[in-house]
Design an enzyme around this catalytic site. Structure first.
Site, PDB file in Angstrom:
ATOM      1  N   SER A  68     -33.532   9.471 -21.098  1.00  0.00           N
ATOM      2  CA  SER A  68     -32.091   9.417 -21.348  1.00  0.00           C
ATOM      3  C   SER A  68     -31.730  10.386 -22.460  1.00  0.00           C
ATOM      4  O   SER A  68     -32.190  10.233 -23.594  1.00  0.00           O
ATOM      5  CB  SER A  68     -31.680   8.000 -21.745  1.00  0.00           C
ATOM      6  OG  SER A  68     -30.379   8.039 -22.296  1.00  0.00           O
ATOM      7  N   HIS A 119     -31.647  11.525 -17.187  1.00  0.00           N
ATOM      8  CA  HIS A 119     -30.642  10.460 -17.154  1.00  0.00           C
ATOM      9  C   HIS A 119     -29.515  10.801 -18.130  1.00  0.00           C
ATOM     10  O   HIS A 119     -29.749  11.011 -19.320  1.00  0.00           O
ATOM     11  CB  HIS A 119     -31.306   9.127 -17.522  1.00  0.00           C
ATOM     12  CG  HIS A 119     -30.402   7.947 -17.405  1.00  0.00           C
ATOM     13  ND1 HIS A 119     -30.115   7.334 -16.202  1.00  0.00           N
ATOM     14  CD2 HIS A 119     -29.716   7.252 -18.344  1.00  0.00           C
ATOM     15  CE1 HIS A 119     -29.305   6.310 -16.401  1.00  0.00           C
ATOM     16  NE2 HIS A 119     -29.036   6.245 -17.704  1.00  0.00           N
ATOM     17  N   ASP A 124     -25.957   9.750 -19.714  1.00  0.00           N
ATOM     18  CA  ASP A 124     -25.099   8.591 -19.973  1.00  0.00           C
ATOM     19  C   ASP A 124     -23.688   9.020 -20.339  1.00  0.00           C
ATOM     20  O   ASP A 124     -23.453   9.581 -21.402  1.00  0.00           O
ATOM     21  CB  ASP A 124     -25.689   7.755 -21.116  1.00  0.00           C
ATOM     22  CG  ASP A 124     -26.890   6.952 -20.654  1.00  0.00           C
ATOM     23  OD1 ASP A 124     -26.760   6.211 -19.669  1.00  0.00           O
ATOM     24  OD2 ASP A 124     -27.961   7.080 -21.280  1.00  0.00           O
ATOM     25  N   MET A 142     -20.012   7.709 -21.241  1.00  0.00           N
ATOM     26  CA  MET A 142     -19.326   6.497 -21.724  1.00  0.00           C
ATOM     27  C   MET A 142     -17.880   6.843 -22.060  1.00  0.00           C
ATOM     28  O   MET A 142     -17.618   7.872 -22.678  1.00  0.00           O
ATOM     29  CB  MET A 142     -20.023   5.987 -22.984  1.00  0.00           C
ATOM     30  CG  MET A 142     -21.506   5.718 -22.793  1.00  0.00           C
ATOM     31  SD  MET A 142     -22.209   4.967 -24.267  1.00  0.00           S
ATOM     32  CE  MET A 142     -23.949   4.939 -23.792  1.00  0.00           C
ATOM     33  N   HIS A 202     -25.102   8.368 -15.081  1.00  0.00           N
ATOM     34  CA  HIS A 202     -24.763   6.939 -15.198  1.00  0.00           C
ATOM     35  C   HIS A 202     -23.369   6.843 -15.817  1.00  0.00           C
ATOM     36  O   HIS A 202     -23.201   7.069 -17.008  1.00  0.00           O
ATOM     37  CB  HIS A 202     -25.843   6.292 -16.087  1.00  0.00           C
ATOM     38  CG  HIS A 202     -25.598   4.855 -16.422  1.00  0.00           C
ATOM     39  ND1 HIS A 202     -26.292   4.191 -17.428  1.00  0.00           N
ATOM     40  CD2 HIS A 202     -24.752   3.931 -15.895  1.00  0.00           C
ATOM     41  CE1 HIS A 202     -25.890   2.951 -17.497  1.00  0.00           C
ATOM     42  NE2 HIS A 202     -24.951   2.755 -16.598  1.00  0.00           N
ATOM     43  N   MET A 234     -20.586   4.978 -17.224  1.00  0.00           N
ATOM     44  CA  MET A 234     -20.113   3.729 -17.840  1.00  0.00           C
ATOM     45  C   MET A 234     -18.629   3.914 -18.108  1.00  0.00           C
ATOM     46  O   MET A 234     -18.188   4.194 -19.214  1.00  0.00           O
ATOM     47  CB  MET A 234     -20.914   3.454 -19.122  1.00  0.00           C
ATOM     48  CG  MET A 234     -22.331   2.999 -18.825  1.00  0.00           C
ATOM     49  SD  MET A 234     -23.445   3.161 -20.229  1.00  0.00           S
ATOM     50  CE  MET A 234     -24.020   4.829 -19.941  1.00  0.00           C
ATOM     51  N   MET A 251     -29.255  -3.003 -15.588  1.00  0.00           N
ATOM     52  CA  MET A 251     -29.289  -2.806 -17.044  1.00  0.00           C
ATOM     53  C   MET A 251     -30.119  -3.916 -17.682  1.00  0.00           C
ATOM     54  O   MET A 251     -29.926  -5.102 -17.391  1.00  0.00           O
ATOM     55  CB  MET A 251     -27.869  -2.844 -17.627  1.00  0.00           C
ATOM     56  CG  MET A 251     -26.943  -1.719 -17.187  1.00  0.00           C
ATOM     57  SD  MET A 251     -27.592  -0.064 -17.483  1.00  0.00           S
ATOM     58  CE  MET A 251     -27.827  -0.079 -19.280  1.00  0.00           C
ATOM     59  N   GLY A 269     -23.970   0.788 -23.724  1.00  0.00           N
ATOM     60  CA  GLY A 269     -23.134   1.347 -24.790  1.00  0.00           C
ATOM     61  C   GLY A 269     -23.940   2.081 -25.840  1.00  0.00           C
ATOM     62  O   GLY A 269     -23.459   3.048 -26.411  1.00  0.00           O
ATOM     63  N   PHE A 270     -25.155   1.626 -26.066  1.00  0.00           N
ATOM     64  CA  PHE A 270     -25.950   2.205 -27.149  1.00  0.00           C
ATOM     65  C   PHE A 270     -27.428   2.237 -26.783  1.00  0.00           C
ATOM     66  O   PHE A 270     -27.914   1.348 -26.077  1.00  0.00           O
ATOM     67  CB  PHE A 270     -25.774   1.388 -28.446  1.00  0.00           C
ATOM     68  CG  PHE A 270     -24.339   1.304 -28.877  1.00  0.00           C
ATOM     69  CD1 PHE A 270     -23.772   2.312 -29.653  1.00  0.00           C
ATOM     70  CD2 PHE A 270     -23.537   0.241 -28.477  1.00  0.00           C
ATOM     71  CE1 PHE A 270     -22.432   2.257 -30.019  1.00  0.00           C
ATOM     72  CE2 PHE A 270     -22.190   0.176 -28.839  1.00  0.00           C
ATOM     73  CZ  PHE A 270     -21.638   1.184 -29.613  1.00  0.00           C
ATOM     74  N   GLY A 271     -28.110   3.249 -27.282  1.00  0.00           N
ATOM     75  CA  GLY A 271     -29.557   3.286 -27.150  1.00  0.00           C
ATOM     76  C   GLY A 271     -30.191   2.404 -28.221  1.00  0.00           C
ATOM     77  O   GLY A 271     -29.510   1.924 -29.138  1.00  0.00           O
ATOM     78  N   GLY A 272     -31.470   2.172 -28.100  1.00  0.00           N
ATOM     79  CA  GLY A 272     -32.221   1.497 -29.158  1.00  0.00           C
ATOM     80  C   GLY A 272     -32.072  -0.012 -29.228  1.00  0.00           C
ATOM     81  O   GLY A 272     -32.416  -0.619 -30.242  1.00  0.00           O
ATOM     82  N   ASP A 290     -32.823   0.259 -16.951  1.00  0.00           N
ATOM     83  CA  ASP A 290     -32.301   1.075 -18.058  1.00  0.00           C
ATOM     84  C   ASP A 290     -32.038   0.178 -19.258  1.00  0.00           C
ATOM     85  O   ASP A 290     -31.214  -0.730 -19.180  1.00  0.00           O
ATOM     86  CB  ASP A 290     -31.004   1.756 -17.582  1.00  0.00           C
ATOM     87  CG  ASP A 290     -30.367   2.670 -18.615  1.00  0.00           C
ATOM     88  OD1 ASP A 290     -30.963   2.909 -19.677  1.00  0.00           O
ATOM     89  OD2 ASP A 290     -29.252   3.151 -18.327  1.00  0.00           O
ATOM     90  N   GLY A 291     -32.749   0.464 -20.353  1.00  0.00           N
ATOM     91  CA  GLY A 291     -32.488  -0.229 -21.611  1.00  0.00           C
ATOM     92  C   GLY A 291     -33.721  -0.913 -22.165  1.00  0.00           C
ATOM     93  O   GLY A 291     -34.325  -1.769 -21.508  1.00  0.00           O
ATOM     94  N   GLY A 292     -34.118  -0.477 -23.353  1.00  0.00           N
ATOM     95  CA  GLY A 292     -35.240  -1.137 -24.033  1.00  0.00           C
ATOM     96  C   GLY A 292     -36.585  -0.901 -23.367  1.00  0.00           C
ATOM     97  O   GLY A 292     -37.504  -1.711 -23.508  1.00  0.00           O
ATOM     98  N   GLY A 297     -35.069   5.901 -23.425  1.00  0.00           N
ATOM     99  CA  GLY A 297     -34.392   6.691 -24.447  1.00  0.00           C
ATOM    100  C   GLY A 297     -35.141   6.674 -25.756  1.00  0.00           C
ATOM    101  O   GLY A 297     -36.086   7.438 -25.963  1.00  0.00           O
ATOM    102  N   SER A 298     -34.747   5.764 -26.625  1.00  0.00           N
ATOM    103  CA  SER A 298     -35.215   5.821 -28.020  1.00  0.00           C
ATOM    104  C   SER A 298     -36.743   5.731 -28.146  1.00  0.00           C
ATOM    105  O   SER A 298     -37.344   6.482 -28.917  1.00  0.00           O
ATOM    106  CB  SER A 298     -34.546   4.728 -28.846  1.00  0.00           C
ATOM    107  OG  SER A 298     -34.694   3.486 -28.220  1.00  0.00           O
TER     108      SER A 298
HETATM  109  C1  DX5 Z   1     -27.418   2.397 -22.660  1.00  0.00           C
HETATM  110  C2  DX5 Z   1     -27.741   3.585 -21.795  1.00  0.00           C
HETATM  111  C3  DX5 Z   1     -29.192   3.878 -21.754  1.00  0.00           C
HETATM  112  C4  DX5 Z   1     -29.806   4.201 -23.085  1.00  0.00           C
HETATM  113  C5  DX5 Z   1     -31.188   3.649 -23.061  1.00  0.00           C
HETATM  114  O1  DX5 Z   1     -26.076   2.110 -22.527  1.00  0.00           O
HETATM  115  O2  DX5 Z   1     -27.298   3.380 -20.472  1.00  0.00           O
HETATM  116  O3  DX5 Z   1     -29.488   4.878 -20.786  1.00  0.00           O
HETATM  117  O4  DX5 Z   1     -29.862   5.562 -23.378  1.00  0.00           O
HETATM  118  O5  DX5 Z   1     -31.718   3.774 -24.327  1.00  0.00           O
HETATM  119  P1  DX5 Z   1     -32.965   2.919 -24.818  1.00  0.00           P
HETATM  120  O6  DX5 Z   1     -34.141   3.329 -23.975  1.00  0.00           O
HETATM  121  O7  DX5 Z   1     -33.099   3.346 -26.242  1.00  0.00           O
HETATM  122  O8  DX5 Z   1     -32.616   1.477 -24.662  1.00  0.00           O
HETATM  123 ZN    ZN Z   2     -28.027   4.777 -18.839  1.00  0.00          ZN
END
Ligand code: DX5
Ligand code: ZN
Length: 214
Positions: free
Chosen positions: A7, A32, A34, A36, A65, A67, A136, A141-144, A174-176, A196-197
């Site tokens: 991501s 990927h 994102d 938003m 993606h 959002m 999801m 909304g946010f990474g990490g 997607d996520g974590g 992502g993170s």
């Molecule tokens: C969150 C995004 C993800 C995000 C994942 O809203 O859709 O794609 O970048 O980041 P991590 O892997 O850090 O959860």
């Molecule tokens: Zn995403």
């Protein structure tokens, strides 16, 4: 075959070109992206002009993606910008079947995304209309953020429905995602892993991708 989708939300936005080119040289499958809108999610990133600016730096599949509350207004813009997969959310107020058909009519692959609190009951009716289902495993909304394990059981159920339905649909999470949650996701039947993170913090990006694939 497990596909990886780093991501770019976790990349350095001031050096997008180099960041995208680096992903293109890596062994990842998708990039990927994102998007938003500040309404559907409490964060803003960028729109189609920025995706278009990224596009010359990579040949890989752009997994976009959206959002967004009203993605139907921008489908052609994202397709022209170079989106290969266009994902919309199950939760938006729109004629989802019509929007998914329009994505395919533009020549893109259609993805339908479910938030952590959105049930996947009735997924069967969407499977002929989509190329990918994205579940999801964080609130978008946010990474990490931390992985929400309830996504695994939902994934297992969607995988069963895909097998039964016989349509070639990818199942993405997607996520974590990290090495450990990737393993759980693979076991549940997911075959596309967004990271992502965790991946961007990994000291060896290629080793990180390899451990996602398992
Ligand atoms: C969150 C995004 C993800 C995000 C994942 O809203 O859709 O794609 O970048 O980041 P991590 O892997 O850090 O959860
Ligand atoms: Zn995403």
């Amino acid at each position: 075959m497990i596909k990886t989708a780093p991501s770019i939300l976790s990349s350095d936005f001031s050096r997008f070109g180099e960041e995208i080119a680096r992903l293109d040289r890596s062994s990842c499958d998708y990039i990927h992206v994102d998007v938003m809108d500040g309404h559907f999610v409490p964060n803003l990133t960028f729109g189609a002009p920025v995706v278009k600016a990224m596009r010359p730096f990579a040949k890989k599949v752009f997994d976009v993606h959206l959002m967004m509350d009203q993605p139907e207004k921008y489908l052609a813009d994202f397709r022209e910008a170079g989106a290969d997969i266009i994902g919309i959310h199950r939760e938006i107020r729109a004629d989802l079947k019509d929007v998914l058909a329009r994505i395919r009519a533009l020549g893109a692959r259609a993805s339908l995304t479910f938030n952590p609190d959105t049930p996947v009951d009735g997924i069967e009716e969407f499977l002929p209309l989509v190329d990918q289902v994205l579940l999801m495993s964080v609130h978008p909304g946010f990474g990490g953020q931390s992985f929400i394990p309830a996504a695994l059981d939902k994934g297992y159920r969607v995988r069963q429905a895909i097998r039964k339905g016989g349509h070639p649909v990818d199942l993405e999470i997607d996520g974590g995602i990290n090495a450990e949650t990737a393993r759980l996701a693979r076991e549940a039947g997911f075959n596309v892993l967004v990271a992502g993170s965790w991946l961007y913090k990994h000291p060896d990006f290629e080793a990180g991708l390899a451990s996602l694939r398992g």
